[in-house]
Scaffold this active site. Structure first.
Site, PDB file in Angstrom:
ATOM      1  N   HIS A 204     -15.512 105.969  15.968  1.00  0.00           N
ATOM      2  CA  HIS A 204     -16.251 106.919  16.790  1.00  0.00           C
ATOM      3  C   HIS A 204     -15.955 106.679  18.266  1.00  0.00           C
ATOM      4  O   HIS A 204     -16.336 105.656  18.830  1.00  0.00           O
ATOM      5  CB  HIS A 204     -17.746 106.761  16.512  1.00  0.00           C
ATOM      6  CG  HIS A 204     -18.621 107.717  17.243  1.00  0.00           C
ATOM      7  ND1 HIS A 204     -19.568 107.313  18.161  1.00  0.00           N
ATOM      8  CD2 HIS A 204     -18.704 109.069  17.194  1.00  0.00           C
ATOM      9  CE1 HIS A 204     -20.200 108.357  18.632  1.00  0.00           C
ATOM     10  NE2 HIS A 204     -19.707 109.447  18.065  1.00  0.00           N
ATOM     11  N   HIS A 246     -16.294 112.364  26.069  1.00  0.00           N
ATOM     12  CA  HIS A 246     -17.350 112.840  25.185  1.00  0.00           C
ATOM     13  C   HIS A 246     -17.981 114.119  25.711  1.00  0.00           C
ATOM     14  O   HIS A 246     -18.422 114.981  24.932  1.00  0.00           O
ATOM     15  CB  HIS A 246     -18.422 111.764  25.017  1.00  0.00           C
ATOM     16  CG  HIS A 246     -19.550 112.177  24.108  1.00  0.00           C
ATOM     17  ND1 HIS A 246     -19.339 112.584  22.811  1.00  0.00           N
ATOM     18  CD2 HIS A 246     -20.892 112.274  24.322  1.00  0.00           C
ATOM     19  CE1 HIS A 246     -20.488 112.895  22.256  1.00  0.00           C
ATOM     20  NE2 HIS A 246     -21.456 112.733  23.151  1.00  0.00           N
TER      21      HIS A 246
END
Length: 742
Positions: A204, A246
């Protein structure tokens, strides 16, 4: 009357019979210091260092398995020796023939006579690794080679022995010669993934728990840690290049200029102070520095910083650049070229509606970049999004026009949030609308999987839901997010063990998961996907031929071995839980003697996860007796029992149904047959009780392993003898033909 009723009610609530105490109808014992011919032994200490021998020959005990011989005697298997691999190199593995005479009346006398023995050996060199006596002609096997715990006699007269070190099945001739190479134990885990495939580990934002997220170093660490895929979240620069961040905002600040959260050092760069602005990001005012206001060249002058410095520190701040998608692909290709390992990428197009309002189609940019970089293998790419329209556009238009077909994943966030493309069009539904059976079926029309917030899979009370099963029924893979090691992200039930959470998700059937700590995730998955079950004593670790870690506790192998009444199937029960299985559940293996194939016959649940099993013996084709005990001895011993299990009857959780047969800490001895009996009650408080055999429908034989020269069962300084018990059961067993002493 009320007291009896309360006791009966409590027993029934536990699923136990109110008549727990069997009756002692025969008793005998073998003194601890009983020896047989053979070389001196006991010379090794716990570190494997040899000194003076403690014993002049070979101790007959302790015993870890028993079978009845046709001549009326019994054959007992000696255990691995003096308690461990390191101190048992001079303990020879044998089967001893014993003639037992039970004391069955107040004036009777119990007697144990030791006869000849079968020496286990490997003269034909079937064991492919070094053994203690490997240089000798007979190659006598020792307790440093195998930890033998149970055995059966096959219809052809050969012997099958269960080992704990491997764990292995060992096949011997009737006179003890090893006939085949040790047979390893397959890892019959059976994870309920969509197609039975191994689950994937997704790094992730890379290995974001150990390096600043979305940096090449974070991705590299993820790959080195064992990630199958790395996840670049994608936003767009001013000059139209996809980069890994992100969010579009690289640093958010409050009205006073205080940095609230940052992934780059842009807020410290005076040359870019004029880029500070406020924008509506998915309908919310956000003040900060946005990627789309920087060219790639400008962005490359910035350096990444840790997004969660209070939790993960600042050791790596200022060291790494913001990478482009092309650079992430180049890294993955470089790893493949150097190692042969094919790692995939799992890109997310961030805020597609937000960028579309600026005239930028991030989905089109993504496909164009993947084609340009030659990375369009559908086995190595998943494309994900929290919105729905862009995924449908990819499926229906963008990918077909580009000649590309890649699996898409519909991300599903928490119930209080909504896909922004819905919100932008006035749709008031939340993500829960994507979790119904009908919605999952609709998702399957354009996507291959769902990336669900993990609380859709495991509730905040730690309960597993039916989400995975319902998604699988729609044909969708499930890749939940995000699994993290830090205690702040773990439910209390996991006791700060992040692997416990991952294991629960895998048992729920997820097809992969996102984690900030891919090395942890890969370690958990390896326990399920390792080809074999291996204890730390497995020779693969000593020889350096294993690429995976042990997935079974030390000497946790086949403690119980039994043969079906038909003589066709050998059942082998592990003593300890395989890593990844539910704590306290033990795998029962079935081994077909003709085809030499393995299946998983079921899972036995210990009454307490700290307990262990001691033996396994048949009653009929579907019922077997299991010895279960705690690790206490003497006054600390509380739990020593014999259960009956059924391979045909399962509990609601799929485990084997079990019924209490004998409580060995509460045996009636009205005749006072045993010297330790007090007030008509006999207890059997030895730490290991490893021998049980059905004699007839009403009687079983039980004996302890005295762990020679162990003490403590009958007194702190008293050497433990081997005690043999003939127990009359309160209720008869349903014996199959051929079971029991004839």
């Amino acid at each position: 009357m009320k007291t009896c009723f309360v006791r009966l009610t409590a027993l029934l609530a536990l699923g136990l019979s109110p008549a727990l105490a069997a009756t002692l109808v025969g008793y005998a014992e073998l003194p601890a210091d009983t020896f047989a011919a053979g070389p001196a032994s006991g010379a090794y200490n716990g570190q494997g260092v040899r000194g003076a021998a403690r014993f002049p020959s070979q101790p007959v005990q302790g015993f870890s398995g028993v079978q009845a011989a046709k001549d009326g005697s019994y054959v007992f298997l000696s255990d691995n020796g003096y308690g461990a691999k390191a101190n048992s190199a001079d303990f020879l593995l044998r089967m001893y023939r014993l003639n037992l005479t039970a004391k069955n009346g107040p004036t009777g006398k119990g007697e144990v006579k030791v006869g000849n023995f079968i020496q286990l050996r490997d003269p034909d060199r079937k064991v492919p690794w070094l053994i203690v006596n490997g240089a000798s002609a007979d190659r006598l096997l020792t307790g440093a080679d195998f930890d033998v715990e149970g055995f059966v006699v096959a219809p052809d007269g050969t012997l099958w022995v269960g080992d704990e070190f491997g764990p292995y099945l060992l096949h011997f001739s009737a006179d003890g010669k090893l006939l085949d190479a040790p047979i390893a134990t397959p890892n019959l885990v059976g994870l309920p993934t969509l197609k039975g495939q191994a689950p994937i580990v997704v790094g992730h934002r890379g290995s974001s728990g150990t390096r600043p997220e979305h940096t090449l170093e974070s991705y590299r660490m993820a790959i080195e840690g064992g990630a199958d895929f790395v996840e670049p979240d994608l936003v767009v620069t001013k000059d139209g290049v996809l980069v890994a961040r992100h969010e579009p905002v690289m640093a958010s600040v409050d009205k006073d200029g205080k940095v609230l959260e940052a992934t780059t050092d842009v807020a410290t760069r005076p040359e870019f102070k004029d880029r500070l602005t406020t924008k509506k990001l998915d309908g919310v005012d956000v003040r900060g520095y946005f990627v789309e206001d920087f060219t790639l060249a400008e962005l490359k002058t910035l350096r990444a910083v840790e997004r969660l410095p209070a939790l993960r520190g600042k050791n790596y701040d200022g060291k790494f650049e913001v990478p482009t998608l092309a650079e992430v692909i180049a890294l993955v290709k470089d790893v493949e070229a150097k190692t042969g390992r094919k790692v995939g990428i799992y890109p997310e197009t961030k805020h597609p509606t937000y960028f579309r309002q600026m005239g930028v189609n991030t989905s089109q940019l993504l496909i164009d970049t993947l084609k340009k970089e030659g990375f369009t293998n559908p086995d190595r790419v998943f494309i994900q999004s929290f919105e729905t329209a862009n995924l449908k556009d990819l499926k229906a238009s963008i990918m077909p026009k580009a000649g590309v077909s890649l699996p898409l994943v519909q991300l599903v966030s928490s119930p209080d949030e909504a896909p922004y493309d819905w919100t932008a069009q006035g749709d008031t539904r939340k993500y829960g609308a994507l979790t119904t059976d009908a919605a999952l079926k609709d998702i399957a029309a354009y996507a291959s999987g769902v990336g669900a917030y993990k609380r859709w899979i495991i509730t905040d009370q730690g309960e597993t839901t039916d989400f995975v099963a319902r998604a699988h029924a729609a044909g969708l893979m499930v890749h939940p997010w995000t699994f993290r090691n830090e205690a702040t992200y773990l439910l209390p039930a996991y006791a700060n063990d992040p692997e416990a959470e991952m294991r629960q998700a895998l048992r729920a059937g997820v097809d992969g998961f996102f984690t900030d700590f891919p090395a942890t995730g890969a370690n958990v998955v390896r326990a399920y996907t390792a080809p074999e079950v291996r204890s730390p004593q497995n020779p693969a670790f000593a020889t350096g031929t294993s690429s995976s870690a042990a997935n079974l506790g030390g000497s946790g192998g086949f403690e119980g071995v039994a043969l079906s009444p038909s003589g066709k199937t050998l059942y082998a029960l592990l003593e300890k839980t395989v890593t990844g299985d539910v704590a306290g559940q033990l795998r029962l293996h079935a081994f077909d003697l003709a085809s030499r194939t393995w299946t998983l016959a079921g899972r036995y649940t210990l009454e307490d996860a700290g307990n262990a099993i001691g033996d396994l013996t048949p009653v009929n084709a579907t019922e077997y007796l299991v010895l279960e005990r705690d690790n206490g001895s003497g006054d600390t011993a509380k739990f020593k029992r014999v259960y009956k299990v059924s391979t045909s009857e399962k509990n609601a959780d799929g485990t084997l149904k079990k019924t209490l047969v004998v409580d060995l800490m509460n045996v009636k001895d009205p005749q006072g047959l045993a010297p330790s009996t007090r007030s008509g009650t006999f207890t059997f408080p030895y730490v290991t009780i490893e021998n049980v055999l059905v004699l007839d429908a009403n009687t079983i034989l039980v004996a302890n392993d005295n762990n020679y020269p162990g003490t403590g069962g009958r007194g702190a300084d008293v050497k433990d003898h081997t005690e043999f018990l003939w127990l009359k059961l309160d209720a008869p067993l349903n014996l199959a033909e051929g079971v029991g002493r004839k």
